[in-house]
Design an enzyme around this catalytic site. Structure first.
Site, PDB file in Angstrom:
ATOM      1  N   GLU A 171       0.823  -1.292   0.030  1.00  0.00           N
ATOM      2  CA  GLU A 171      -0.114   0.041   0.086  1.00  0.00           C
ATOM      3  C   GLU A 171       0.854   1.287   0.233  1.00  0.00           C
ATOM      4  OE1 GLU A 171      -2.803   0.234  -0.409  1.00  0.00           O
ATOM      5  OE2 GLU A 171      -4.080  -1.334   0.108  1.00  0.00           O
TER       6      GLU A 171
HETATM    7  C1  BLG Z   1     -10.379   0.384  -1.330  1.00  0.00           C
HETATM    8  C2  BLG Z   1     -11.157   0.356   0.123  1.00  0.00           C
HETATM    9  C3  BLG Z   1     -12.406  -0.269  -0.104  1.00  0.00           C
HETATM   10  C4  BLG Z   1     -13.166   0.177  -1.325  1.00  0.00           C
HETATM   11  C5  BLG Z   1     -12.351   0.132  -2.656  1.00  0.00           C
HETATM   12  O1  BLG Z   1     -11.168   0.905  -2.394  1.00  0.00           O
HETATM   13  O2  BLG Z   1      -9.320   1.063  -1.576  1.00  0.00           O
HETATM   14  N1  BLG Z   1     -10.180  -0.093   0.833  1.00  0.00           N
HETATM   15  C6  BLG Z   1      -9.872   0.181   1.698  1.00  0.00           C
HETATM   16  O3  BLG Z   1     -10.106   1.345   2.352  1.00  0.00           O
HETATM   17  C7  BLG Z   1      -8.728  -0.575   2.865  1.00  0.00           C
HETATM   18  O4  BLG Z   1     -12.959  -0.205   0.941  1.00  0.00           O
HETATM   19  O5  BLG Z   1     -14.275  -0.863  -1.339  1.00  0.00           O
HETATM   20  S1  BLG Z   1     -15.794  -0.007  -1.512  1.00  0.00           S
HETATM   21  O6  BLG Z   1     -15.955   0.262  -0.116  1.00  0.00           O
HETATM   22  O7  BLG Z   1     -16.551  -1.522  -1.451  1.00  0.00           O
HETATM   23  O8  BLG Z   1     -15.799   0.760  -2.397  1.00  0.00           O
HETATM   24  C8  BLG Z   1     -13.084   0.389  -3.817  1.00  0.00           C
HETATM   25  O9  BLG Z   1     -13.584   1.762  -3.844  1.00  0.00           O
HETATM   26  C9  BLG Z   1      -7.017   1.295  -1.379  1.00  0.00           C
HETATM   27  C10 BLG Z   1      -8.218   0.933  -1.954  1.00  0.00           C
HETATM   28  C11 BLG Z   1      -7.911   1.697  -3.203  1.00  0.00           C
HETATM   29  C12 BLG Z   1      -6.491   1.702  -3.626  1.00  0.00           C
HETATM   30  N2  BLG Z   1      -5.764   1.469  -2.402  1.00  0.00           N
HETATM   31  C13 BLG Z   1      -6.523  -0.080  -0.521  1.00  0.00           C
HETATM   32  O10 BLG Z   1      -6.211  -1.347  -1.415  1.00  0.00           O
HETATM   33  C14 BLG Z   1      -5.994   2.819  -3.978  1.00  0.00           C
HETATM   34  O11 BLG Z   1      -5.555   3.946  -3.330  1.00  0.00           O
HETATM   35  N3  BLG Z   1      -6.149   3.563  -5.364  1.00  0.00           N
HETATM   36  C15 BLG Z   1      -5.831   4.578  -5.907  1.00  0.00           C
HETATM   37  C16 BLG Z   1      -4.844   4.577  -6.820  1.00  0.00           C
HETATM   38  S2  BLG Z   1      -4.452   6.110  -7.504  1.00  0.00           S
HETATM   39  O12 BLG Z   1      -3.177   6.287  -7.110  1.00  0.00           O
HETATM   40  O13 BLG Z   1      -5.381   7.022  -7.014  1.00  0.00           O
HETATM   41  O14 BLG Z   1      -4.609   5.956  -8.918  1.00  0.00           O
END
Ligand code: BLG
Length: 488
Positions: free
Chosen positions: A316
């Site tokens: 993460e």
């Molecule tokens: C996750 C959330 C989920 C959520 C999904 O996104 O975050 N998880 C956490 O907060 C731990 O709860 O599911 S939902 O509630 O059912 O919608 C989907 O929205 C986090 C993710 C997103 C990802 N990392 C943990 O793995 C992230 O940061 N993506 C961004 C990428 S970027 O850099 O902005 O392009």
């Protein structure tokens, strides 16, 4: 007349003597059990190997290692008990194999070289490896054999690498190198890492396993063609055991279990790349110690493996509490605002709170999964849900089922997940568009980090910290070291 009868009598005498001999040898042939029959009667498969991370070592869960796991499956297939011995050196390994009461099989990451045909009979190959020239980062990179002249070079005595250097010396007489029976591959890499020697030669799989422990070692160049690793039996043996080995290896290739084992042990460099692997090693030393206690405490409270939690944290944020994504997801465990609130996290940038929130959330994700998903897939699905959300994961499972694949198997669902980003597919789903490729990478990386964390946290490290300056690892600097149950 007389002469004829004498001839006849003599002839009959000879013939009956030959007949008796044939009979005797026939009987002897029938009564002498084959190697395999002998082993089966004994009920134990005695195997010799080397004590190294790429072959056989002990971690907190007991005996492990690529060769160990493969040979254990072989013994299980034959219904035999497995007895492992470790050799002090390669010479010792080959001579033990020849002893009448010695081990019957060598499973030790051996390259089947022409020079070894006198020492052993080799099975079919199970892994291809490339011998590599290793040097220390910061030194001039060697790119060809001429760059090895004038360098301090050390390799394992009796190794295929020693054979290679001997051949090279015929072409480059000024080339000098030493061989040692008192070291193992990890020692050679450590010596390069610390600058005690300039160069060593190791096989690509051994480097892949060890890269995380020695962040300063680099590959200069591949020295020669890919080579075949094989198991070996004593040169005088019949082929009964070898045939059984070859049939087993073929089955393991055909059913994919060999590939899975290779991925687990050696795949992380493919997945992370060399840069990723040694960056991870550096962060293991510099960053993890600050948060290890939080991971351990949160994991214990929520009955999960702390190393899995730490692996999530690395994926993460690279263990950085201030991490923030473009979309406003924040903190060491990258919680969305909504998730943080649901998990009772008031300050996402507080590493302790973030880790506790992450632990609660992964457990919650696991609980949401249908009963039909079994471990270890259950853990991989929970990780995917952590990243993409359980709604999108459920969509992907439905698409997987519609394709005739198994929605309870991670291997199948991960193939389908990327479709959530394509309109023709996501338009048919309940939750719609998602960057479905992201959880696939997410899970793959975490599995690698988790594997590596499992290797580097050995029994003697349990209950201790990876604290900076803490010299808790015997025989090496501050880095975690693969265990050495037998000094080599
Ligand atoms: C996750 C959330 C989920 C959520 C999904 O996104 O975050 N998880 C956490 O907060 C731990 O709860 O599911 S939902 O509630 O059912 O919608 C989907 O929205 C986090 C993710 C997103 C990802 N990392 C943990 O793995 C992230 O940061 N993506 C961004 C990428 S970027 O850099 O902005 O392009």
């Amino acid at each position: 007349m007389f002469a004829q009868s004498v001839f006849r009598t003599r002839c009959a005498g000879w013939l009956s003597a030959i007949g008796i001999l044939l009979l005797l040898s026939g009987c002897a042939e029938e009564t002498k059990p084959s190697t395999l029959e002998r082993i089966q009667a004994e009920g134990t498969l005695r195997v010799i190997t080397r004590n190294s991370p790429a072959t056989y070592f002990e971690d907190r869960n007991g005996e492990t290692g690529f060769e160990y796991e493969l040979v254990k499956r072989f013994a299980e297939d034959l219904g035999l008990k497995l007895e492992i011995q470790t050799a002090d050196s390669l010479d010792d390994l080959f001579s033990s194999l020849k002893k009448p009461d010695g081990p019957v099989l060598a499973a030790a990451g051996l390259v089947s070289t022409p020079g070894r045909s006198q020492s052993a009979l080799f099975s079919d190959e199970y892994l291809q490896v490339t011998p590599q020239v290793i040097y220390r980062n910061g030194q001039r990179r060697p790119t060809g054999p001429e760059d090895l002249i004038g360098k301090r070079i050390l390799v394992l005595k009796g190794s295929s690498h020693a054979e290679q250097l001997a051949a090279l010396k015929l072409q480059y007489p000024e080339l000098n190198y030493e061989e040692s029976a008192a070291v193992e591959v990890v020692d050679l890499l450590r010596m390069v890492d610390e600058g005690q020697i300039d160069i060593t030669l190791v096989d690509s799989n051994e480097l892949a396993m060890n890269q995380v422990y020695f962040p300063n070692v680099r590959v200069g160049f591949d020295i020669g063609e890919a080579q075949k690793l094989a198991w070996a039996v004593a040169p005088g043996e019949d082929h009964s055991l070898l045939d059984e080995v070859n049939a087993f290896l073929k089955r393991a290739k055909d059913n994919g279990s060999l590939q899975r084992l290779k991925d687990r042990y050696y795949g992380h460099v493919d997945v992370l790349g060399y840069v990723g692997a040694y960056t991870f090693a550096q962060h293991l030393q510099q960053r993890l110690p600050r948060y290890e206690k939080f991971f351990r405490d949160a994991a214990q409270a929520h009955k999960i493996d702390w190393r899995l939690l730490a692996a999530i944290g690395y994926q993460e944020s690279l263990w950085q509490p201030g991490a923030t994504s473009k979309t406003g997801v924040r903190g060491l465990m990258m919680l969305t605002l909504r998730t943080a609130q649901a998990m009772g996290v008031s300050n996402r940038l507080d590493p302790k709170q973030s880790i506790v929130g992450g632990a609660k959330y992964i457990v919650y994700m696991k609980e949401q999964l249908p009963e039909s998903i079994q471990e270890p897939d259950r853990t991989w699905f929970a990780l995917a849900a952590y990243n993409v959300g359980s709604g999108h994961l459920e969509d992907a499972r439905k698409l997987t089922k519609a394709e005739g694949l198994n929605p309870d198997k991670w291997l199948d669902v991960q193939k389908i997940l990327p479709r959530l980003a394509q309109k023709q597919w996501f338009s048919k789903t309940r939750y719609g568009y998602a960057r479905g490729g992201e959880p696939v990478h997410f899970v793959r990386n975490i599995r690698r980090y988790y594997d590596i964390l499992t290797w580097v946290t050995q029994p003697q490290l349990e209950g201790t910290q990876f604290a900076e300056g803490n010299q808790h690892v015997p025989g090496i600097d501050k880095r975690p070291q693969p265990p050495q149950t037998t000094p080599l």
